[in-house]
Write a protein that holds these residues in place. Sequence first.
Motif, PDB file in Angstrom:
ATOM      1  N   PRO A 100       0.827  -1.211   0.000  1.00 32.42           N
ATOM      2  CA  PRO A 100       0.000   0.000   0.000  1.00 32.42           C
ATOM      3  C   PRO A 100       0.857   1.255   0.000  1.00 32.42           C
ATOM      4  O   PRO A 100       2.057   1.220   0.303  1.00 32.42           O
ATOM      5  CB  PRO A 100      -0.793  -0.124   1.311  1.00 32.42           C
ATOM      6  N   ILE A 101       0.222   2.365  -0.325  1.00 31.47           N
ATOM      7  CA  ILE A 101       0.859   3.682  -0.286  1.00 31.47           C
ATOM      8  C   ILE A 101       0.407   4.382   0.993  1.00 31.47           C
ATOM      9  O   ILE A 101      -0.769   4.333   1.357  1.00 31.47           O
ATOM     10  CB  ILE A 101       0.481   4.499  -1.526  1.00 31.47           C
ATOM     11  N   GLY A 102       1.345   5.025   1.698  1.00 28.68           N
ATOM     12  CA  GLY A 102       1.023   5.645   2.978  1.00 28.68           C
ATOM     13  C   GLY A 102       1.343   7.124   3.030  1.00 28.68           C
ATOM     14  O   GLY A 102       2.313   7.591   2.416  1.00 28.68           O
ATOM     15  N   PHE A 103       0.504   7.870   3.770  1.00 30.33           N
ATOM     16  CA  PHE A 103       0.715   9.294   4.034  1.00 30.33           C
ATOM     17  C   PHE A 103       0.691   9.466   5.550  1.00 30.33           C
ATOM     18  O   PHE A 103      -0.354   9.236   6.184  1.00 30.33           O
ATOM     19  CB  PHE A 103      -0.390  10.134   3.394  1.00 30.33           C
ATOM     20  N   TYR A 104       1.811   9.884   6.139  1.00 32.42           N
ATOM     21  CA  TYR A 104       1.946   9.879   7.595  1.00 32.42           C
ATOM     22  C   TYR A 104       2.623  11.165   8.089  1.00 32.42           C
ATOM     23  O   TYR A 104       3.346  11.820   7.340  1.00 32.42           O
ATOM     24  CB  TYR A 104       2.808   8.698   8.043  1.00 32.42           C
ATOM     25  N   PRO A 105       2.445  11.490   9.383  1.00 32.70           N
ATOM     26  CA  PRO A 105       3.281  12.537   9.974  1.00 32.70           C
ATOM     27  C   PRO A 105       4.697  12.004  10.154  1.00 32.70           C
ATOM     28  O   PRO A 105       4.905  10.800  10.347  1.00 32.70           O
ATOM     29  CB  PRO A 105       2.598  12.819  11.318  1.00 32.70           C
ATOM     30  N   ALA A 106       5.663  12.887  10.110  1.00 37.53           N
ATOM     31  CA  ALA A 106       7.059  12.459  10.199  1.00 37.53           C
ATOM     32  C   ALA A 106       7.500  12.211  11.630  1.00 37.53           C
ATOM     33  O   ALA A 106       8.516  11.545  11.855  1.00 37.53           O
ATOM     34  CB  ALA A 106       7.969  13.498   9.545  1.00 37.53           C
ATOM     35  N   ASP A 107       6.763  12.749  12.618  1.00 39.43           N
ATOM     36  CA  ASP A 107       7.159  12.553  14.003  1.00 39.43           C
ATOM     37  C   ASP A 107       6.288  11.458  14.628  1.00 39.43           C
ATOM     38  O   ASP A 107       5.402  10.896  13.992  1.00 39.43           O
ATOM     39  CB  ASP A 107       7.078  13.863  14.791  1.00 39.43           C
ATOM     40  N   ALA A 108       6.550  11.162  15.883  1.00 44.95           N
ATOM     41  CA  ALA A 108       5.835  10.081  16.567  1.00 44.95           C
ATOM     42  C   ALA A 108       4.560  10.563  17.251  1.00 44.95           C
ATOM     43  O   ALA A 108       3.895   9.784  17.933  1.00 44.95           O
ATOM     44  CB  ALA A 108       6.761   9.429  17.597  1.00 44.95           C
ATOM     45  N   ASP A 109       4.218  11.838  17.074  1.00 44.05           N
ATOM     46  CA  ASP A 109       3.020  12.389  17.711  1.00 44.05           C
ATOM     47  C   ASP A 109       1.779  11.801  17.042  1.00 44.05           C
ATOM     48  O   ASP A 109       1.592  11.930  15.835  1.00 44.05           O
ATOM     49  CB  ASP A 109       3.026  13.911  17.577  1.00 44.05           C
ATOM     50  N   ALA A 110       0.910  11.163  17.826  1.00 46.16           N
ATOM     51  CA  ALA A 110      -0.260  10.473  17.269  1.00 46.16           C
ATOM     52  C   ALA A 110      -1.510  11.338  17.237  1.00 46.16           C
ATOM     53  O   ALA A 110      -2.589  10.845  16.929  1.00 46.16           O
ATOM     54  CB  ALA A 110      -0.537   9.195  18.080  1.00 46.16           C
ATOM     55  N   ARG A 111      -1.376  12.633  17.540  1.00 43.05           N
ATOM     56  CA  ARG A 111      -2.554  13.499  17.487  1.00 43.05           C
ATOM     57  C   ARG A 111      -2.936  13.800  16.041  1.00 43.05           C
ATOM     58  O   ARG A 111      -2.081  13.800  15.155  1.00 43.05           O
ATOM     59  CB  ARG A 111      -2.262  14.809  18.213  1.00 43.05           C
TER      60      ARG A 111
END
Length: 220
Positions: A100-111
């Motif tokens: 799959p293709i993913g779009f994520y925040p670069a840090d570990a903050d889960a907010r």
Amino acid sequence: EEPGAISWDGKIAPPPVVPSFPAPSPAAPRITDTFLEGDRTLEGDVIVDGIVRVAPGATLTLSPGTRLFFTFRDTDADGIGENGLFLQGNLRAKGTADRPIGFYPADADARPGRWDSGNFMASDRGENVLEHVEILGAYRGLHAHFSRLSGTDVRISRAWRGVQFQESEVALEELRISSSSSAIRCRDSNVRIEGFRVEDTVSGGNFFRSAVTLRRSGTD
């Protein structure tokens, strides 16, 4: 008792677990504010430290298995990340079930709201397609305005707004939105969703002057 735990009939329930987001590979390249006037293909892990703008007539292609990680930038101090994609051209993000293709925040903050959105703005002259895509931690998972968009197996989690469509034509299959404040908002749009699942989300659907068809929809 543990801090934050709840006692019920003598039993202690542990505090809820906040999920962590994937992390980019140590060798992931970094791109800053970028304006793409021609076609471009990205693959592997890429850190996006800015806004990637795609000009009309150009196509950004994401190869299967590509993961984009957006850094947090908040110049107006409203708590919402500003980095993301801004497409006046087109996006071709066709992953596979096993890549799959993913779009994520670069840090570990889960907010939610650590990055902005996949923004489609007047993107109606070519094909925008998403297949087997995961979107986590955005302000808006998908935002289309005067655009056309289709997709299959799109999963959005921990967003302020899952999807938002204005003056757009949208056809999606197997859309899942979870752990978000709002699932779907539509205004002056034609929207068809086959297989729509909402989980742990505060507001379901808000429709204004829109033709919306939802089939095989449900909540958990």
